[in-house]
Write a protein that holds these residues in place. Sequence first.
Motif, PDB file in Angstrom:
ATOM      1  N   GLN A   1       7.554   5.091   8.358  1.00 44.17           N
ATOM      2  CA  GLN A   1       6.268   6.035   8.651  1.00 44.17           C
ATOM      3  C   GLN A   1       6.549   7.559   8.158  1.00 44.17           C
ATOM      4  N   ALA A   2       7.650   7.952   8.450  1.00 45.52           N
ATOM      5  CA  ALA A   2       7.975   9.358   8.117  1.00 45.52           C
ATOM      6  C   ALA A   2       7.942   9.591   6.628  1.00 45.52           C
ATOM      7  N   ILE A   3       8.336   8.715   5.906  1.00 44.29           N
ATOM      8  CA  ILE A   3       8.374   8.832   4.486  1.00 44.29           C
ATOM      9  C   ILE A   3       7.085   8.968   3.912  1.00 44.29           C
ATOM     10  N   LEU A   4       5.857   7.926   4.525  1.00 43.44           N
ATOM     11  CA  LEU A   4       4.737   7.835   4.140  1.00 43.44           C
ATOM     12  C   LEU A   4       3.855   9.100   4.522  1.00 43.44           C
ATOM     13  N   ILE A   5       4.190   9.477   5.857  1.00 40.83           N
ATOM     14  CA  ILE A   5       3.448  10.809   6.157  1.00 40.83           C
ATOM     15  C   ILE A   5       3.641  12.030   5.476  1.00 40.83           C
ATOM     16  N   THR A   6       4.973  12.183   4.990  1.00 41.90           N
ATOM     17  CA  THR A   6       5.589  13.265   4.113  1.00 41.90           C
ATOM     18  C   THR A   6       4.517  13.241   2.816  1.00 41.90           C
ATOM     19  N   SER A   7       4.428  11.904   2.300  1.00 41.50           N
ATOM     20  CA  SER A   7       3.919  11.712   1.007  1.00 41.50           C
ATOM     21  C   SER A   7       2.372  11.884   1.128  1.00 41.50           C
ATOM     22  N   GLN A   8       1.738  11.504   2.210  1.00 40.02           N
ATOM     23  CA  GLN A   8       0.462  11.922   2.343  1.00 40.02           C
ATOM     24  C   GLN A   8       0.225  13.434   2.575  1.00 40.02           C
ATOM     25  N   ALA A   9       1.012  14.060   3.371  1.00 38.81           N
ATOM     26  CA  ALA A   9       1.038  15.597   3.364  1.00 38.81           C
ATOM     27  C   ALA A   9       0.925  16.264   2.070  1.00 38.81           C
ATOM     28  N   LEU A  10       1.981  15.657   1.232  1.00 39.50           N
ATOM     29  CA  LEU A  10       1.867  16.301  -0.256  1.00 39.50           C
ATOM     30  C   LEU A  10       0.500  15.942  -0.921  1.00 39.50           C
ATOM     31  N   ALA A  11      -0.050  15.048  -0.617  1.00 39.57           N
ATOM     32  CA  ALA A  11      -1.358  14.619  -1.243  1.00 39.57           C
ATOM     33  C   ALA A  11      -2.376  15.619  -0.882  1.00 39.57           C
TER      34      ALA A  11
ATOM     35  N   CYS B   1      -2.149  11.344  -9.027  1.00 33.60           N
ATOM     36  CA  CYS B   1      -3.740  10.884  -8.546  1.00 33.60           C
ATOM     37  C   CYS B   1      -3.745  11.056  -6.951  1.00 33.60           C
ATOM     38  N   ALA B   2      -3.538  12.299  -6.612  1.00 33.61           N
ATOM     39  CA  ALA B   2      -3.466  12.613  -5.213  1.00 33.61           C
ATOM     40  C   ALA B   2      -4.483  12.102  -4.479  1.00 33.61           C
ATOM     41  N   ASP B   3      -6.002  12.282  -4.769  1.00 34.71           N
ATOM     42  CA  ASP B   3      -6.962  11.674  -3.928  1.00 34.71           C
ATOM     43  C   ASP B   3      -6.840   9.991  -3.873  1.00 34.71           C
ATOM     44  N   THR B   4      -6.949   9.385  -4.759  1.00 34.95           N
ATOM     45  CA  THR B   4      -6.450   7.611  -4.392  1.00 34.95           C
ATOM     46  C   THR B   4      -5.165   7.665  -3.792  1.00 34.95           C
ATOM     47  N   ALA B   5      -4.077   8.481  -3.761  1.00 30.97           N
ATOM     48  CA  ALA B   5      -2.914   8.301  -3.051  1.00 30.97           C
ATOM     49  C   ALA B   5      -3.084   8.575  -1.654  1.00 30.97           C
TER      50      ALA B   5
ATOM     51  N   VAL C   1      -2.026  18.551   0.282  1.00 28.25           N
ATOM     52  CA  VAL C   1      -1.705  20.064  -0.181  1.00 28.25           C
ATOM     53  C   VAL C   1      -2.527  20.242  -1.603  1.00 28.25           C
ATOM     54  N   ARG C   2      -2.060  18.942  -2.343  1.00 24.04           N
ATOM     55  CA  ARG C   2      -2.433  18.904  -3.709  1.00 24.04           C
ATOM     56  C   ARG C   2      -3.842  18.893  -3.826  1.00 24.04           C
TER      57      ARG C   2
ATOM     58  N   HIS D   1       0.738  -1.200  -0.057  1.00 26.93           N
ATOM     59  CA  HIS D   1       0.015   0.201  -0.115  1.00 26.93           C
ATOM     60  C   HIS D   1       0.746   1.286   0.005  1.00 26.93           C
ATOM     61  N   GLY D   2       1.943   1.284   0.993  1.00 28.62           N
ATOM     62  CA  GLY D   2       2.881   2.275   0.866  1.00 28.62           C
ATOM     63  C   GLY D   2       3.543   2.788  -0.490  1.00 28.62           C
ATOM     64  N   PHE D   3       4.008   1.546  -1.163  1.00 24.08           N
ATOM     65  CA  PHE D   3       4.676   1.914  -2.378  1.00 24.08           C
ATOM     66  C   PHE D   3       3.557   2.495  -3.512  1.00 24.08           C
ATOM     67  N   THR D   4       2.531   1.768  -3.355  1.00 25.52           N
ATOM     68  CA  THR D   4       1.497   2.079  -4.418  1.00 25.52           C
ATOM     69  C   THR D   4       0.807   3.506  -4.159  1.00 25.52           C
ATOM     70  N   GLY D   5       0.879   3.847  -3.094  1.00 22.47           N
ATOM     71  CA  GLY D   5       0.465   5.272  -2.715  1.00 22.47           C
ATOM     72  C   GLY D   5       1.530   6.282  -3.145  1.00 22.47           C
ATOM     73  N   VAL D   6       2.725   5.938  -3.069  1.00 26.36           N
ATOM     74  CA  VAL D   6       3.719   6.939  -3.578  1.00 26.36           C
ATOM     75  C   VAL D   6       3.838   6.912  -5.175  1.00 26.36           C
ATOM     76  N   CYS D   7       3.634   5.940  -5.596  1.00 24.70           N
ATOM     77  CA  CYS D   7       3.203   5.789  -7.227  1.00 24.70           C
ATOM     78  C   CYS D   7       2.217   6.640  -7.678  1.00 24.70           C
ATOM     79  N   GLN D   8       1.042   6.309  -6.828  1.00 26.22           N
ATOM     80  CA  GLN D   8      -0.072   7.254  -7.328  1.00 26.22           C
ATOM     81  C   GLN D   8       0.211   8.618  -7.040  1.00 26.22           C
ATOM     82  N   LEU D   9       0.652   8.996  -6.250  1.00 23.61           N
ATOM     83  CA  LEU D   9       1.091  10.604  -5.961  1.00 23.61           C
ATOM     84  C   LEU D   9       1.825  11.161  -7.026  1.00 23.61           C
ATOM     85  N   TYR D  10       2.869  10.060  -7.456  1.00 16.20           N
ATOM     86  CA  TYR D  10       3.680  10.636  -8.646  1.00 16.20           C
ATOM     87  C   TYR D  10       3.000  10.767  -9.984  1.00 16.20           C
ATOM     88  N   ALA D  11       2.095   9.975 -10.244  1.00 18.00           N
ATOM     89  CA  ALA D  11       1.179   9.860 -11.110  1.00 18.00           C
ATOM     90  C   ALA D  11       0.200  10.996 -11.196  1.00 18.00           C
TER      91      ALA D  11
END
Length: 448
Positions: free
Chosen positions: A375-385, A353-357, A387-388, A341-351
């Motif tokens: 955890q820190a890596i995923l939380i920062t990615s979720q924060a980016l989502a 798709c902030a909502d699904t990410a 914001v977007r 789920h974590g890697f998929t969410g990061v890939c969705q963010l780069y693609a």
Amino acid sequence: MTSDNRAVGAAKLKALRHSRGLSLAECARALLAQASSIGHPSRAAPTVAGLQRSVARWESIASPTLPDERHQLLLAHLYARTPGDEIVLGPGSDFAEFLNALTYLGASQAWLTSLRSTVVHAHTSNGGGLIALLPPEISSMLTSALVRPEWVDERLSAALQSAVTDIGAQFDTLPFARLQLLLAPVVEASRRLLAAPIPEPVQSSLRAVAVSAYTLAGRVAFELRDDVASQALYTEATHEAGLLAVPWRRATVHLSHAMASLHSTAGMSKALQLADAAVRDANRGRGTAVRPWAHAWQAALTARAGDHQIAQNALELAAYDMDSASSGSRSGDDFSPWHLHGFTGVCQLYAGCADTAHDTLSQALQSMAMPLAEQAILITSQALARVRLGDPEAGAALLHHCLEACPAHARIPTVRLNWARKELRPWQHEQFVTALDDHLMEAVAPGP
């Protein structure tokens, strides 16, 4: 410091002296000899009788006295050597027990740190003495092995591997400089043993230890911002792993190296090369446990580079690898659905798709067993989502949470926090952004 604590410290000092079979007078003579050997004579040279009385005062249970700094230094040098004249400074040694006694007697932690550094430097400044920092039982075995390498057996490699495993388990809890100090003697021991004529059956197990030690030391050097040393250690680990002819071991080195490269001066191109190499090695032989990790990292890096179809294919392979590997018993290091789920969410963010990410990353963060850095890596990615998705204040709140959760001064979370902070520039003067900046400054500021 209570009188009970001081009595414990005095008892420990006496027990150390008795363990050496020293009388009060013999201890006094040993300290005078230490002063002479380290070029630390007293301006008014004490007599044996006078120093003997001082030793008795330090060890007095009724009224214990903390030795002055000069005599603490002499005692430290005395207990740094075993009765057999070997330097042993690691956990469980007489030297470590002496420092513990001083703690009970009221010595400050700042002074003890300085004292330990002075003695360690005196005995390891030429590099070869770093082995003294190992626990006594390993140091003893290693000293014998270096004298007679043809007698080396599996007990030594098992002990060294156990030491590396124990150090790695403290990655999220100990300062990186402390981890580097703990790893240094294992790294040195591995190099010296592999350069010696050790028996063929033991070479493979010792080489496996070296791969583990060099890889972990490379990651620690990266965390300490020493990219040159990190690159050299990863290169050593890759070389030794290649000699093992066990491809999955080299894949694990590549993956750690890829993470470090992405967040250091080496950059994205090097990280992609290493991820691809990890996939190739993981797909050879029986490295089923490392395959999903390799494909997942390949997915995240290719998604960041904009190759979203390749990233999707790699994610599907990671899911397939995870299901294939799950037929056996699982361990805490196995690739899990939470990781996917974590890697998929990061890939969705780069693609884009902030909502699904955001939703996918939320699923990943439900795992309580996830290491703090992950955890820190995923939380920062979720924060980016967030914001977007048009909610910068919620994104800033997540970054506050990340600052509280991640290991102090960990490099990867810090880099990703800075990436996320840049997304908040349009709201630069809003109170929630200035509050975040204050928190960032507090988190990176040195302690008192």
